[in-house]
Design an enzyme around this catalytic site. Structure first.
Site, PDB file in Angstrom:
ATOM      1  N   LYS A 231     -17.161  25.235 -13.951  1.00 55.09           N
ATOM      2  CA  LYS A 231     -16.523  23.635 -14.105  1.00 55.09           C
ATOM      3  C   LYS A 231     -17.394  22.545 -14.529  1.00 55.09           C
ATOM      4  CE  LYS A 231     -13.435  25.208 -10.368  1.00 55.09           C
ATOM      5  NZ  LYS A 231     -12.337  25.338 -11.057  1.00 55.09           N
ATOM      6  N   CYS A 374      -4.310  27.801  -6.585  1.00 56.27           N
ATOM      7  CA  CYS A 374      -4.905  28.368  -5.311  1.00 56.27           C
ATOM      8  C   CYS A 374      -4.779  27.520  -4.192  1.00 56.27           C
ATOM      9  CB  CYS A 374      -6.376  28.585  -5.755  1.00 56.27           C
ATOM     10  SG  CYS A 374      -6.520  29.826  -6.924  1.00 56.27           S
TER      11      CYS A 374
END
Length: 420
Positions: A231, A374
């Site tokens: 990320k 998620c």
């Protein structure tokens, strides 16, 4: 620095990311799925290639030249990560496959060996599954009790509710720094300070903050912090755990095998000091070296510069989204300088399913996320089965936001014409 000035910076940096210079379905790619994974600059790709072309060898175990060079690069990357988050000691950085593994390391090495029946773990309803399921498993095995901080009226962290949950039974507070769905920036300094007043430990999920803003573990005073390389411009397959050195030393190994030992006998073994005690087996050498290259790249731009630019993009994105009546945005609205949230937004568009919306936008070359991200419990809390999410990074521009908004309006009109 104004948005116009920063836009020049973003335009210049885009050349560092070859993947962005492509068409998707005949349209220029507009990549707005950075909260899921970021793109990789040439410097990171070159670091991977250089290792395999020039230095490919196992680390720590050899005295020949290739092994020495690989070890220097691998351990040098650890120094870079430590400096990036202002860790006090380089030994406080443990390489892991990802942030999920880092959380599981703490859950199993500390949680299972420390928590007792009735001890309390405080989480939030906005946690990523990676910072929820490991603690569910630990609670089931130890008899510890999970408690959850709810959202306030602005769909952000409810600090007063958090205060009401703290007690002498609190042993751990595990909290996300920036929500990957709501985008809210949680008050982690205050969260940590309050937890420590009850002698509770604090684990910080910094996956959505590390790529976008300065993070100082000594200032926050968290006991552990986890990060995800992919990320923050690094490859997949590499993450890290920060932990206070004495605390890490007090924890037993998580995995057994090579590298993490001092002496091995047939009936027992002694273990290496941190960080190697928690790095069993051959590590992700190339990925760790490339993580170091990513840290160099981000530091070269400046995390303050990245953060300021993304704040400007956030304000612009919300200004445009708020003009579309069909759009419902989740999480807090940005304040005057967008210092209360990150450069991502989850939203719905009436009866249009987020997956359908994402599919239509993809036809225009626009990559967004659709689903529960998620965070299924959070989606139940905000009464949304799923959401669409657009998430920005420093290589995105205001022009790309304009393209996204125009395509979003066209998609809404398209579905309205079908369903009425």
């Amino acid at each position: 620095m104004t948005l116009a000035q920063e836009r020049t910076l973003a335009s210049r940096l885009r050349a560092d990311f070859p993947i962005l210079a492509q068409d998707v379905h005949g349209k220029p790619l507009v990549y707005l799925d950075n909260a899921a994974t970021s793109q990789k600059p040439k410097a990171v790709l070159e670091a991977l290639q250089h290792y395999y072309e020039c230095d490919n060898s196992n680390v720590h175990r050899g005295v020949h030249t290739l092994s020495a060079r690989a070890t220097d690069a691998y351990e040098g990357a650890r120094d870079k990560v430590a400096a990036f988050i202002n860790a006090q000691y380089r030994e406080e950085i443990i390489y892991t496959r990802n942030a999920s593994e880092a959380i599981n390391l703490v859950a199993y090495a500390w949680g299972l060996n420390t928590l007792q029946p009735g001890d309390e773990i405080i989480l939030t309803v906005m946690e990523h599954h990676s910072n929820l399921i490991p603690w569910q498993l630990v609670a089931q095995k130890t008899g510890a009790v999970l408690k959850f901080v709810e959202l306030d009226a602005n769909q952000a962290f409810d600090l007063e509710h958090y205060k009401s949950l703290l007690s002498d039974k609190t042993k751990l507070v595990a909290v996300v720094h920036v929500s990957n769905t709501l985008g809210c920036l949680n008050p982690v300094n205050e969260i940590t300070n309050l937890a420590h007043q009850y002698d509770a430990k604090v684990l910080l999920d910094a996956c959505q903050s590390l790529p976008h803003m300065p993070v100082d573990v000594q200032d926050i005073d968290c006991d552990w912090l986890v990060g995800s390389g992919h990320k923050m411009c690094a490859p997949t397959g590499i993450g890290f755990l920060y932990g206070k050195r004495d605390l890490l030393r007090s924890m037993p190994p998580f995995l057994g095998g090579g590298e993490m030992i001092a002496d091995v006998f047939l009936d027992h073994s002694t273990y290496a000091d941190v960080p190697h005690k928690f790095e069993a087996g051959t590590p992700a050498i190339a990925e760790a070296i490339a993580l170091g290259a990513a840290v160099d790249y981000l530091s070269g731009i400046g995390m303050e510069t990245i953060h300021r630019y993304e704040q400007e993009l956030t304000l612009y994105l919300f200004e445009k989204l708020n003009q579309i009546p069909e759009v419902t945005v989740y999480g807090p609205q940005p304040n005057a300088d967008a210092s209360n949230r990150a450069a991502l937004v989850s939203f719905t568009t009436g009866a249009v399913h987020p997956h359908d919306l994402s599919t239509i936008l993809d036809q225009s070359g626009i990559a967004i996320r659709a689903g529960h991200h998620c965070t299924q419990p959070l989606h139940r809390a905000i009464n949304a089965q799923s959401t669409a999410r657009a998430s920005l990074y420093f290589y995105n521009t205001a022009d790309e936001i304009d393209t996204f908004i125009q395509s979003l309006k066209e998609a809404i009109e398209f579905f309205s014409s079908i369903f009425g």
